[in-house]
Write a protein that holds these residues in place. Structure first.
Motif, mmCIF file in Angstrom:
data_model
loop_
_atom_site.group_PDB
_atom_site.id
_atom_site.type_symbol
_atom_site.label_atom_id
_atom_site.label_comp_id
_atom_site.label_asym_id
_atom_site.label_seq_id
_atom_site.Cartn_x
_atom_site.Cartn_y
_atom_site.Cartn_z
ATOM 1 N N VAL A 27 3.840 4.234 12.056
ATOM 2 C CA VAL A 27 3.979 5.354 11.111
ATOM 3 C C VAL A 27 3.488 5.043 9.708
ATOM 4 O O VAL A 27 3.536 5.906 8.834
ATOM 5 N N GLY A 28 3.020 3.821 9.450
ATOM 6 C CA GLY A 28 2.541 3.490 8.119
ATOM 7 C C GLY A 28 3.681 3.181 7.166
ATOM 8 O O GLY A 28 4.788 2.863 7.576
ATOM 9 N N GLU A 29 3.389 3.295 5.879
ATOM 10 C CA GLU A 29 4.346 2.918 4.841
ATOM 11 C C GLU A 29 5.328 4.041 4.526
ATOM 12 O O GLU A 29 5.579 4.354 3.363
ATOM 13 N N ASP A 30 5.870 4.655 5.543
ATOM 14 C CA ASP A 30 6.871 5.708 5.382
ATOM 15 C C ASP A 30 8.240 5.071 5.619
ATOM 16 O O ASP A 30 8.752 5.044 6.733
ATOM 17 N N ASP A 31 8.831 4.542 4.545
ATOM 18 C CA ASP A 31 10.060 3.756 4.684
ATOM 19 C C ASP A 31 11.195 4.532 5.336
ATOM 20 O O ASP A 31 11.949 3.992 6.152
ATOM 21 N N ALA A 32 11.335 5.810 4.975
ATOM 22 C CA ALA A 32 12.422 6.613 5.537
ATOM 23 C C ALA A 32 12.252 6.774 7.042
ATOM 24 O O ALA A 32 13.218 6.662 7.809
ATOM 25 N N ARG A 33 11.032 7.014 7.465
ATOM 26 C CA ARG A 33 10.794 7.203 8.898
ATOM 27 C C ARG A 33 10.910 5.888 9.656
ATOM 28 O O ARG A 33 11.405 5.851 10.784
ATOM 29 N N PRO A 87 -2.480 10.424 5.756
ATOM 30 C CA PRO A 87 -2.810 9.619 4.579
ATOM 31 C C PRO A 87 -1.645 9.373 3.639
ATOM 32 O O PRO A 87 -1.614 8.368 2.941
ATOM 33 N N ALA A 88 -0.669 10.262 3.600
ATOM 34 C CA ALA A 88 0.470 10.071 2.711
ATOM 35 C C ALA A 88 1.285 8.848 3.104
ATOM 36 O O ALA A 88 2.004 8.278 2.295
ATOM 37 N N ALA A 89 1.186 8.449 4.358
ATOM 38 C CA ALA A 89 1.968 7.310 4.843
ATOM 39 C C ALA A 89 1.148 6.040 4.953
ATOM 40 O O ALA A 89 1.621 5.027 5.417
ATOM 41 N N ARG A 90 -0.115 6.114 4.536
ATOM 42 C CA ARG A 90 -0.977 4.947 4.682
ATOM 43 C C ARG A 90 -0.557 3.833 3.740
ATOM 44 O O ARG A 90 -0.029 4.063 2.663
ATOM 45 N N ALA A 91 -0.858 2.595 4.163
ATOM 46 C CA ALA A 91 -0.577 1.451 3.304
ATOM 47 C C ALA A 91 -1.522 1.467 2.118
ATOM 48 O O ALA A 91 -2.669 1.873 2.236
ATOM 49 N N THR A 92 -1.038 1.035 0.973
ATOM 50 C CA THR A 92 -1.869 1.032 -0.220
ATOM 51 C C THR A 92 -2.164 -0.367 -0.713
ATOM 52 O O THR A 92 -2.987 -0.563 -1.593
ATOM 53 N N ASP A 205 -4.582 -15.169 19.183
ATOM 54 C CA ASP A 205 -4.266 -16.530 18.775
ATOM 55 C C ASP A 205 -2.932 -16.622 18.058
ATOM 56 O O ASP A 205 -2.293 -17.653 18.044
ATOM 57 N N SER A 206 -2.516 -15.539 17.411
ATOM 58 C CA SER A 206 -1.296 -15.568 16.620
ATOM 59 C C SER A 206 -0.612 -14.231 16.720
ATOM 60 O O SER A 206 -1.249 -13.226 16.943
ATOM 61 N N ALA A 207 0.717 -14.212 16.567
ATOM 62 C CA ALA A 207 1.454 -12.957 16.620
ATOM 63 C C ALA A 207 2.228 -12.759 15.335
ATOM 64 O O ALA A 207 3.357 -12.311 15.333
ATOM 65 N N THR A 208 1.621 -13.112 14.221
ATOM 66 C CA THR A 208 2.257 -12.935 12.932
ATOM 67 C C THR A 208 1.518 -11.872 12.149
ATOM 68 O O THR A 208 0.311 -11.934 12.027
ATOM 69 N N VAL A 209 2.224 -10.893 11.643
ATOM 70 C CA VAL A 209 1.598 -9.822 10.886
ATOM 71 C C VAL A 209 2.554 -9.359 9.811
ATOM 72 O O VAL A 209 3.755 -9.280 10.016
ATOM 73 N N SER A 210 2.016 -9.090 8.644
ATOM 74 C CA SER A 210 2.831 -8.599 7.538
ATOM 75 C C SER A 210 2.502 -7.148 7.293
ATOM 76 O O SER A 210 1.350 -6.807 7.055
ATOM 77 N N VAL A 211 3.486 -6.296 7.402
ATOM 78 C CA VAL A 211 3.295 -4.868 7.190
ATOM 79 C C VAL A 211 4.432 -4.348 6.329
ATOM 80 O O VAL A 211 5.591 -4.572 6.622
ATOM 81 N N GLY A 212 4.090 -3.661 5.280
ATOM 82 C CA GLY A 212 5.112 -3.049 4.448
ATOM 83 C C GLY A 212 6.095 -4.040 3.868
ATOM 84 O O GLY A 212 7.245 -3.708 3.663
ATOM 85 N N GLY A 213 5.629 -5.249 3.603
ATOM 86 C CA GLY A 213 6.514 -6.259 3.031
ATOM 87 C C GLY A 213 7.366 -6.976 4.045
ATOM 88 O O GLY A 213 8.107 -7.896 3.725
#
Length: 218
Positions: A27-33, A87-92, A205-213
């Motif tokens: 859902v992107g950077e939509d913290d509430a959702r 786009p409103a929920a996209r990461a910036t 190769d790796s399963a580490t990902v940083s999304v939304g902090g």
């Protein structure tokens, strides 16, 4: 009860950031959702447990519940995840992320130390630039919700096509078609490739990902 509480604590508290990062892929950077999806999934999984589960298994069940919840809300409100509203929920953030969960790094051709300078320049292939978190998030959000969910389950959760089809109650042909659509889009948009149905060792190769902090790792 103590074992159930221990399992719940491990997933709902210690692994919450990873669950939130997983939901952010959908859902992107939509913290509430993101919070709503994760909390509803925790209630769905742990509310019906009659015996405690190992934390890894319980976390996997919660991630699948997050995916189903995302698809349910998307189908109930088709415009919520449309290209016009996404786009409103996209990461910036332009913070670079580890994209090896989607594809292995491309090989780099080493220059010949004995070649002339002009020849070295022509035979050296620079590594492609790594897409930022924002560009990858944008590319994922451009996909229809069902396709987005399938590519996340395939590339991040390492589920087979047959397993995804079973969990989402879709024909195998539909999952295969949607993966092909996603592969073409992501390759064009950010230069990433998706292995249709290969084991993690061959494509990830790796399963580490940083999304939304948050950092999501398996």
């Amino acid at each position: 009860m103590t074992r159930w509480l221990r399992s719940y604590t491990a997933v709902a508290h210690e692994r919450y950031p990873g669950l939130a990062a997983f939901a952010s892929l959908l859902v992107g950077e939509d913290d509430a959702r993101v919070t709503q999806l994760v909390d509803d999934a925790l209630v769905s999984v742990f509310g019906r447990l009659r015996r405690p589960l190992p934390a890894d298994q319980a976390e996997g069940d919660v991630r699948m519940a997050i995916t189903r919840g995302f698809l349910a809300t998307s189908r109930a409100d088709p415009h919520h995840d449309s290209a016009d509203t996404a786009p409103a929920a996209r990461a910036t953030s332009d913070t670079a992320m580890d994209l090896s969960i989607y594809a292995p790094p491309d090989p780099t051709t080493e220059p010949d130390p004995h070649a002339e300078p002009e020849r070295q320049a022509s035979t050296t292939t620079a590594k492609p630039s790594v897409p930022t978190r924002a560009t990858l998030a944008s590319a994922l959000l451009d996909l229809p919700p069902q396709v987005r969910a399938i590519v996340v389950l395939r590339s991040y959760e390492d589920l087979s096509v047959a397993h995804i089809a079973q969990e989402l109650r879709l024909p195998v042909a539909t999952v295969t078609r949607d993966l092909a659509m996603a592969a073409a889009h992501l390759d064009t948009a950010v230069g990433l490739s998706i292995a249709p149905d290969a084991p993690r060792s061959a494509a990830i190769d790796s399963a580490t990902v940083s999304v939304g902090g948050h950092v999501a790792g398996r």
